[in-house]
Design an enzyme around this catalytic site. Structure first.
Site, PDB file in Angstrom:
ATOM      1  N   CYS A   1      -8.491 -30.775   6.454  1.00  0.00           N
ATOM      2  CA  CYS A   1      -9.056 -30.512   7.793  1.00  0.00           C
ATOM      3  C   CYS A   1      -9.827 -31.733   8.278  1.00  0.00           C
ATOM      4  O   CYS A   1      -9.688 -32.154   9.432  1.00  0.00           O
ATOM      5  CB  CYS A   1     -10.013 -29.314   7.751  1.00  0.00           C
ATOM      6  SG  CYS A   1      -9.251 -27.744   7.322  1.00  0.00           S
TER       7      CYS A   1
ATOM      8  N   CYS B   1     -12.839 -28.264   3.536  1.00  0.00           N
ATOM      9  CA  CYS B   1     -11.383 -28.476   3.537  1.00  0.00           C
ATOM     10  C   CYS B   1     -11.075 -29.960   3.795  1.00  0.00           C
ATOM     11  O   CYS B   1     -11.231 -30.442   4.914  1.00  0.00           O
ATOM     12  CB  CYS B   1     -10.767 -27.561   4.595  1.00  0.00           C
ATOM     13  SG  CYS B   1      -9.107 -27.969   5.123  1.00  0.00           S
TER      14      CYS B   1
END
Ligand code: ZN
Length: 148
Positions: free
Chosen positions: A72, A69
Site C-alpha cells: 500500500c 501494508c
C-alpha cells in the site's frame, strides 16, 4: 455526463452541484470553500465515503489501505500521480482500514491494497494489488465515463 455533476465535498461532506463545463476552472465547495477536484488524494472517514459513494456523478476512486501494508505504501506515489493526471475528471481518495475496520466489512474486502471505483452512486469496478500509475489510470478510463 449531465450538464451538472453532483460532487460530495470530501472535506465537509456537503453535496455540490457543479456545471460540467466549470470542472476545469477549480470549483470550490459552496459550504466550506475547499477545492472539489484539485487532483489531491483526500483521506476519508466512513461517513464521507458512504455519502460520496452513493451520490457522486464524477468518478471517485478509493484506495483501501493501511499503514502496516508495505505494498500500500509503495503504491501511494503512483496513486497520487494517477490522481493528478485524471484531475479534475475523476477524483481520488483513500481510507485507512486499520483506523476504520468497519469499511472492510461493509465492502467485503479481504486483501489490500484494493481500489474501488464509484460513479453515479454505484460501485463500477475493483482493482486489487499494488499497481503503477499507468495501470490505475487505464483502469479508471476503461470503467468510468471520463470526459477527458
Ligand atoms: Zn465543503
Amino acid at each position: 455526463m449531465p450538464a451538472a455533476a453532483k460532487i460530495t465535498c470530501l472535506d465537509c461532506g456537503a453535496v455540490n452541484r457543479v456545471p460540467t463545463d466549470r470542472l476545469t476552472s477549480g470549483p470550490k465547495c459552496g459550504v466550506c470553500g475547499a477545492k472539489l477536484a484539485d487532483g489531491k488524494v483526500k483521506a476519508l472517514d466512513p461517513a464521507t465515503l458512504a455519502k460520496a459513494s452513493k451520490t457522486d456523478q464524477l468518478p471517485l476512486l478509493v484506495d483501501f489501505w493501511a499503514p502496516w501494508c508495505g505494498p500500500c505504501r509503495m503504491m501511494a506515489p503512483q496513486f497520487e500521480q494517477a490522481a493528478r493526471s485524471l484531475a479534475p475528471h475523476a477524483r481520488f481518495a483513500k481510507i485507512d482500514t486499520q483506523e476504520f475496520p468497519q469499511v472492510s466489512q461493509k465492502f467485503g474486502i479481504r486483501g489490500i491494497p484494493l481500489l474501488i471505483l464509484f460513479q453515479n452512486g454505484q460501485e463500477i469496478g475493483r482493482l486489487s494489488g499494488a499497481r503503477p500509475a499507468a495501470d490505475i489510470e487505464a483502469f479508471v478510463r476503461s470503467h468510468a465515463k471520463v470526459s477527458a
